[in-house]
Write a protein that holds these residues in place. Structure first.
Motif, mmCIF file in Angstrom:
data_model
loop_
_atom_site.group_PDB
_atom_site.id
_atom_site.type_symbol
_atom_site.label_atom_id
_atom_site.label_comp_id
_atom_site.label_asym_id
_atom_site.label_seq_id
_atom_site.Cartn_x
_atom_site.Cartn_y
_atom_site.Cartn_z
ATOM 1 N N TYR A 84 20.521 41.063 -17.358
ATOM 2 C CA TYR A 84 19.510 42.094 -16.506
ATOM 3 C C TYR A 84 20.906 42.845 -16.259
ATOM 4 N N ILE A 85 22.197 42.857 -15.403
ATOM 5 C CA ILE A 85 22.914 43.936 -15.490
ATOM 6 C C ILE A 85 23.361 44.539 -16.708
ATOM 7 N N LEU A 86 23.824 44.057 -17.458
ATOM 8 C CA LEU A 86 23.989 44.378 -18.557
ATOM 9 C C LEU A 86 23.036 46.130 -19.304
ATOM 10 N N GLN A 87 21.512 45.147 -19.033
ATOM 11 C CA GLN A 87 20.613 46.812 -19.391
ATOM 12 C C GLN A 87 21.020 48.096 -18.166
ATOM 13 N N LEU A 88 21.023 47.166 -16.742
ATOM 14 C CA LEU A 88 20.801 47.924 -15.705
ATOM 15 C C LEU A 88 22.107 49.160 -16.308
ATOM 16 N N SER A 89 22.952 48.985 -16.865
ATOM 17 C CA SER A 89 24.738 49.788 -16.613
ATOM 18 C C SER A 89 24.571 50.567 -17.631
ATOM 19 N N ASP A 90 23.710 50.784 -18.108
ATOM 20 C CA ASP A 90 23.297 51.903 -19.352
ATOM 21 C C ASP A 90 22.391 53.104 -18.647
ATOM 22 N N VAL A 91 23.588 54.195 -19.401
ATOM 23 C CA VAL A 91 23.289 55.735 -18.767
ATOM 24 C C VAL A 91 21.394 56.402 -17.574
ATOM 25 N N ALA A 92 20.090 55.716 -18.913
ATOM 26 C CA ALA A 92 19.269 55.372 -18.353
ATOM 27 C C ALA A 92 18.404 54.587 -17.153
ATOM 28 N N HIS A 93 19.627 53.413 -16.586
ATOM 29 C CA HIS A 93 19.398 52.934 -15.582
ATOM 30 C C HIS A 93 19.908 52.582 -14.136
ATOM 31 N N ILE A 94 21.157 53.429 -15.056
ATOM 32 C CA ILE A 94 22.669 52.758 -13.834
ATOM 33 C C ILE A 94 22.192 53.813 -12.579
ATOM 34 N N ASP A 95 21.249 54.564 -12.551
ATOM 35 C CA ASP A 95 21.095 55.361 -10.609
ATOM 36 C C ASP A 95 20.018 54.691 -9.735
ATOM 37 N N THR A 96 19.978 53.051 -10.845
ATOM 38 C CA THR A 96 19.033 52.192 -10.139
ATOM 39 C C THR A 96 20.075 50.738 -9.503
ATOM 40 N N MET A 97 20.876 50.992 -9.816
ATOM 41 C CA MET A 97 22.145 49.598 -9.609
ATOM 42 C C MET A 97 22.326 49.613 -8.626
ATOM 43 N N PRO A 98 22.439 50.232 -7.124
ATOM 44 C CA PRO A 98 22.996 50.737 -6.258
ATOM 45 C C PRO A 98 21.384 49.681 -5.596
ATOM 46 N N SER A 99 20.378 50.264 -5.650
ATOM 47 C CA SER A 99 19.048 49.415 -5.351
ATOM 48 C C SER A 99 18.990 48.349 -5.447
ATOM 49 N N GLU A 100 19.409 48.184 -6.829
ATOM 50 C CA GLU A 100 18.671 46.305 -7.354
ATOM 51 C C GLU A 100 20.358 45.604 -6.352
ATOM 52 N N LYS A 101 21.595 46.371 -6.191
ATOM 53 C CA LYS A 101 22.341 45.233 -5.372
ATOM 54 C C LYS A 101 22.116 45.480 -4.285
ATOM 55 N N ALA A 102 21.410 46.000 -3.584
ATOM 56 C CA ALA A 102 20.995 46.358 -2.044
ATOM 57 C C ALA A 102 20.732 44.916 -2.164
ATOM 58 N N PHE A 103 18.928 45.406 -2.736
ATOM 59 C CA PHE A 103 17.989 44.177 -2.878
ATOM 60 C C PHE A 103 18.843 42.374 -3.234
ATOM 61 N N LEU A 104 19.356 42.369 -3.784
ATOM 62 C CA LEU A 104 20.305 40.593 -4.150
ATOM 63 C C LEU A 104 21.004 40.860 -2.799
ATOM 64 N N ASN A 105 21.706 41.479 -2.061
ATOM 65 C CA ASN A 105 22.504 41.203 -0.929
ATOM 66 C C ASN A 105 20.963 41.033 -0.074
ATOM 67 N N ALA A 106 20.355 41.481 0.235
ATOM 68 C CA ALA A 106 19.585 41.692 1.350
ATOM 69 C C ALA A 106 18.715 40.307 1.427
ATOM 70 N N LEU A 107 18.641 40.274 0.100
ATOM 71 C CA LEU A 107 17.898 38.639 -0.428
ATOM 72 C C LEU A 107 18.739 37.353 -0.246
ATOM 73 N N MET A 108 20.133 37.781 -0.379
ATOM 74 C CA MET A 108 20.577 36.111 0.380
ATOM 75 C C MET A 108 20.681 36.025 1.375
ATOM 76 N N ASP A 109 21.107 37.556 2.564
ATOM 77 C CA ASP A 109 20.991 36.679 4.503
ATOM 78 C C ASP A 109 19.950 36.629 4.173
ATOM 79 N N ALA A 110 18.799 37.225 3.957
ATOM 80 C CA ALA A 110 17.839 36.925 3.857
ATOM 81 C C ALA A 110 16.719 34.741 3.929
ATOM 82 N N CYS A 111 17.341 34.594 2.680
ATOM 83 C CA CYS A 111 16.951 33.153 1.945
ATOM 84 C C CYS A 111 17.714 32.484 3.013
ATOM 85 N N ASP A 112 18.462 33.098 4.024
ATOM 86 C CA ASP A 112 19.773 32.063 5.057
ATOM 87 C C ASP A 112 18.717 32.197 6.597
ATOM 88 N N ASP A 113 18.090 33.187 6.425
ATOM 89 C CA ASP A 113 17.602 32.844 7.690
ATOM 90 C C ASP A 113 15.889 32.008 7.680
#
Length: 957
Positions: free
Chosen positions: A210-239
């Motif tokens: 999925y990340i390989l597709q995200l790195s395409d120029v058509a979707h690269i702008d959405t990569m920071p939000s996807e990264k932030a989501f995964l980071n938040a999800l990993m923290d939330a699951c622990d809590d």
């Protein structure tokens, strides 16, 4: 005389699974698909819990992993919430995810299987119950959807966050919109998980697709939000209780696919948080191969397998010649001792075949481990089972020479052992067809040798011993072996056709097979023989690769750990101390849990040290240096857990740059690969050997340059207001932190060190004038190593020289009685003296009431205030008070405690100073000092001069 009944053949004891027979040994899809099992886009058999349980071996790693997830989901006990599966292809990751899905969705059926029973027993150990009823499973198969696009499975969702919410609320549009409106932050995710009201298992498979597709120029702008989501999800699951999150993301060094920089950066970002917040899990290990393959290919027998009988027959079939010429030369754990246990773990496959796959083939980075092994062994087991049932000869155990090249050659060559080396694959395909056996089994030199043996009446007791021996030679030759060796020894080749009692092979007949197969006239055309010094001759099948092909194959075999070892070896060889007193290399500790006090043991000393850190553990920058900075800060006596050090001010720490380390590691792999090529080349390829050596020299030179460039960083203590660690780096290519001269020059430029003979007397005078007391020569010397306000100097002789300049220009050394000492040369200055002090020369009594700068030798603020001037005379009678201070058994082992004690005694010294005309009457002093013998100084002499009674006793402190 009793006749021993025939041994039970494995093909009679073990029945191949129906899918192996009906698919001609291909057994359908070897790689399980989580998407197919969950969403049932294809009717795969493993979507059924019973089938999954039948083919799944409850190995320790897999059972333990499932149990940890079950405890997290089914109890309120503290348990890890985040798991990372990072093994390479064929490591069993998808198989594990399918099992977790079954455990969460149908726990009753799952816990009724063999693996389920073991998982339940382990997960409930010490607890009464694990309750997975009504658990919610969020399955995100990232290789089956694209960013910015909707799918039938996930409704209106277009990104990872929305797909997660859709799966969590099971398509409830109202709940979906409410949670999506909150945004992909930790608070929203915690609320969504809590609102589920049930255990939640989150499975994220093939994230990098999925990340390989995200790195395409058509979707690269959405990569920071996807990264932030995964980071938040990993923290939330622990809590949130009863939530488990399993992520599949192959380690970068095991993933043969290349990624653009943005995708690689995303991988590094996620990997760092997985390491920080979760557990990395390996669901299979090399020792599990045999059990996994047996479970996957055969129905479990009800009767006991004949391990002991077969082991006894192997021992009985080995006469004196076999023992002397074969079994005693095979090496540890390959001969007859312990053969019963080895047969038990590998049956119906020969222990030597499983050893080759487990210890040698699996070390090749491209080899797809279990998946490849199953593919090869399924074809092999079906072939020999069919032969046995047809009444023809079949081996008592399937050995190295029993892979039927007529049907399994392509599975062997496509297993990844020769990944990326198409010419090598073509070469070994040609060698197998011409030297061993053709596809139809009628051609090939080994086939011809077997025909000649039959004509000559050589009785071996098996139909094709030469083909078996030649097949074993191909298997031993296809990849390089340990210690730069190639091919097989004579003992290994003879062992390939050995038979147990009842199927004995006379040793002279086996040797006749070997002689014909290796002979120049009838032997194998691709055979090459090498004779190492003090070692038996080795035989291998050569395909005459070019140097480039050798190099490509060798690169695939370079172990990751060996690259780091070579970089560290070169760093130490290139490092020089320059004007530093010592160069101190610090190795990667064998145990990562080893305390820093042990890791950095012996570094602290009263000398200038350039401390070189092992790049395998310590790196700086690129967002991966939190641990390294913490360790460096602790080494310099600061941070949350500082080490107890006295001389941190004279310590400079050198560290590698994270990004440039990767460049050096890649170059190290090239060096190691060329060394492997050189080890494989023989004397008859002198030109190629010279070229390979030149290549190795070239890349070694580049590696040394890369290592020098990688060591950019150095760190040291400074006092600019607060005491802190200063991190600097060299950006010029001409300077490296491995060079002590370069580092010292940089410290001079930063005002932290002096040039040789560059320390000025006025500078030292200014430094010691900031103290509120006079200092001994020893204290002044120690200050250059303990106090970051003092510069680093090239030697103590430099300090001695400057002290002499001071005493000849306005300063004087005085003894304990305050008498000035005559000093005619620098050599007469006792820089270790604690009975002398340095002070400004003055005709007037020293003014002790002047308020001075208060930094101590240790760089700390003194606790006492300067004494007040004498009070004006008063007409009233003087009022006297008794001040009594009791301090019982106070520890002064720490620098802080010792400093506070020093300040107390300093205050007493100032109060009773003879030049202070204070009205003192009586002094009672009861002092006990427990110290190492020799460290008491002149306490006894000074006490006796005052009339004190002194006792000295041994102490067992």
């Amino acid at each position: 005389m009793t006749t021993r009944k025939p041994a039970a053949h494995w093909a009679d004891v073990l029945q191949l699974r129906p899918e192996v027979r009906t698919s001609d040994g291909s057994i359908g899809e070897l790689q399980m698909s989580l998407h197919k099992a969950v969403y049932q886009t294809v009717d795969v058999p493993y979507r059924k819990v019973v089938y999954y349980g039948d083919i799944t071996e409850p190995t320790p790693n897999l059972t333990g992993f499932f149990a940890r997830v079950a405890r997290r989901l089914g109890t309120d006990a503290e348990a890890p919430a985040l798991f990372h599966l990072d093994q390479g292809m064929g490591g069993g990751k998808s198989h594990a995810l399918v099992g977790l899905h079954h455990m969460a969705t149908t726990p009753k059926e799952f816990f009724a299987t063999d693996i389920g029973r073991e998982v339940y027993a382990e997960s409930t150990r010490g607890r009464t119950k694990v309750d997975l009823a009504e658990a919610v499973t969020v399955t995100l198969t990232a290789d089956y959807f694209s960013p910015g696009s909707t799918s039938e499975v996930f409704g209106p969702a277009k990104n990872l966050f929305e797909r997660f919410v859709w799966a969590l609320v099971d398509g409830d549009m109202d709940h979906y919109r409410r949670h999506v409106a909150g945004g992909p932050n930790k608070s929203t995710l915690q609320q969504a998980l809590t609102d589920a009201g049930r255990p939640v298992l989150i499975l994220l498979d093939e994230l990098m697709d999925y990340i390989l597709q995200l790195s395409d120029v058509a979707h690269i702008d959405t990569m920071p939000s996807e990264k932030a989501f995964l980071n938040a999800l990993m923290d939330a699951c622990d809590d949130v209780p009863r939530v488990a999150f399993v992520v599949v993301m192959i380690r970068s060094e095991l993933d043969e696919r290349g990624y653009p920089p943005q995708a690689a950066d995303f991988r590094d970002y996620v990997a760092a948080r997985l390491i920080r917040n979760g557990q990395t899990v390996a669901v299979t290990e090399a020792q599990d191969f045999s059990a996994i393959i047996r479970r996957r290919l055969f129905d479990l027998p009800g009767a006991k397998l004949p391990f002991r009988d077969l082991a006894q027959r192997y021992g009985a079939g080995a006469d004196t010649a076999w023992r002397k010429h074969v079994f005693e030369k095979l090496g540890v754990n390959r001969g007859l001792p312990g053969v019963e246990d080895r047969i038990g773990s590998s049956y119906p496959f020969h222990p030597e075949l499983m050893r080759l796959v487990r210890d040698e083939w699996s070390q090749v980075s491209g080899f797809q481990r279990v998946r490849s092994t199953v593919a090869i062994f399924a074809q092999t087991a079906l072939h020999w089972s069919s032969e046995h049932q047809a009444g023809r000869w079949a081996p008592p155990l399937i050995g190295v020479g029993d892979i039927p090249l007529t049907i399994a050659l392509e599975q062997l060559l496509s297993s990844g052992l020769l990944l990326g080396n198409d010419r090598a694959i073509q070469g070994y395909r040609a060698v197998a067809n011409t030297d061993v056996t053709s596809t139809d089994g009628r051609g090939g030199r080994a086939v011809d040798v077997d025909a000649a043996l039959r004509r000559d009446g050589v009785a071996v007791g098996q139909p094709a011993p030469a083909v078996r021996m030649a097949t074993a030679l191909l298997c031993y030759s296809i990849v390089g072996r340990g210690q730069g060796r190639r091919g097989a020894t004579k003992a290994e080749l003879l062992h390939a056709i050995f038979g147990p009692a009842g199927q004995q092979v006379p040793y002279p007949a086996a040797e006749e097979v070997f002689n014909k197969l290796t002979g120049e006239a009838e032997g194998l055309g691709a055979l090459e023989v090498t004779t190492p010094n003090n070692a038996p001759a080795r035989f291998h099948l050569s395909i005459r690769q070019t140097l480039r092909m050798y190099f490509t194959a060798a690169m695939a075999m370079v172990p990751p750990a060996a690259r780091g070892e070579l970089v560290w070896e070169q760093a130490q060889a290139l490092a020089s101390k320059g004007v530093f007193d010592h160069l101190v290399p610090v190795d990667l500790p064998a145990n990562e849990q080893q305390p820093l006090t042990k890791v950095f043991e012996g570094i602290d000393s009263a000398s200038t040290r350039l401390v070189l850190l092992d790049p395998r553990r310590w790196t700086l920058l690129n967002g991966k240096d939190t641990t390294s900075r913490r360790d460096i800060t602790a080494l310099l006596g600061l941070g949350e857990q500082p080490l107890r050090v006295d001389n941190a001010a004279s310590c400079v720490v050198v560290c590698v740059n994270t990004q440039r380390r990767e460049i050096a590691l890649k170059r190290a792999a090239e060096v190691l690969a060329w060394r492997e090529v050189i080890a494989q080349l023989t004397d008859d390829t002198e030109d190629e050997l010279q070229e390979a050596r030149a290549k190795e020299h070239e890349v070694l030179t580049k590696l040394r340059r890369d290592v020098e460039r990688a060591y950019q960083h150095y760190a040291y203590l400074v006092r600019a207001g607060d005491l802190h660690v200063e991190y600097r780096r060299f950006d010029e290519e001409s300077r490296t932190a491995l060079n002590g001269g370069h580092v010292w020059t940089a410290l001079i430029e930063a005002g932290r060190a002096t040039q040789p003979a560059g320390l000025a007397a006025d500078y030292l005078a200014a430094l010691i004038s900031d103290f509120d007391r006079t200092l001994t020569p020893r204290e002044i010397v120690q200050a250059f190593y303990k106090n970051p306000a003092f510069p680093l100097v090239t030697s103590t002789d430099e300090i001695r020289r400057v002290l002499h300049e001071l005493v000849t220009n306005g300063w004087e050394l005085v003894d304990a009685d305050g008498d000035s000492l005559a000093v005619s040369s620098a050599d007469q200055i006792a820089i270790t003296s604690i009975n002398q002090t340095l002070r400004r020369r003055s005709a007037e009594p020293e003014d002790t009431t002047r308020e001075e700068a208060t930094e101590t030798v240790r760089g700390e603020e003194p606790g006492g205030a300067p004494p007040k001037p004498p009070s004006p005379p008063a007409s009233d009678p003087t009022a006297y008070k008794r001040y009594r201070l009791r301090l019982a058994n106070r520890s002064i082992t720490s620098p802080d405690a010792r400093d506070r004690a020093w300040q107390l005694l300093q205050e007493l010294r100032k109060v009773i100073d003879p030049t202070n005309r204070a009205d003192h009457q009586l002094l009672s002093l009861d002092l006990t000092l427990v110290t190492a013998e020799g460290d008491q100084g002149a306490i006894e002499a000074k006490g006796e001069a005052l009339g004190a009674q002194i006792t000295v006793e041994n102490d067992d402190f």
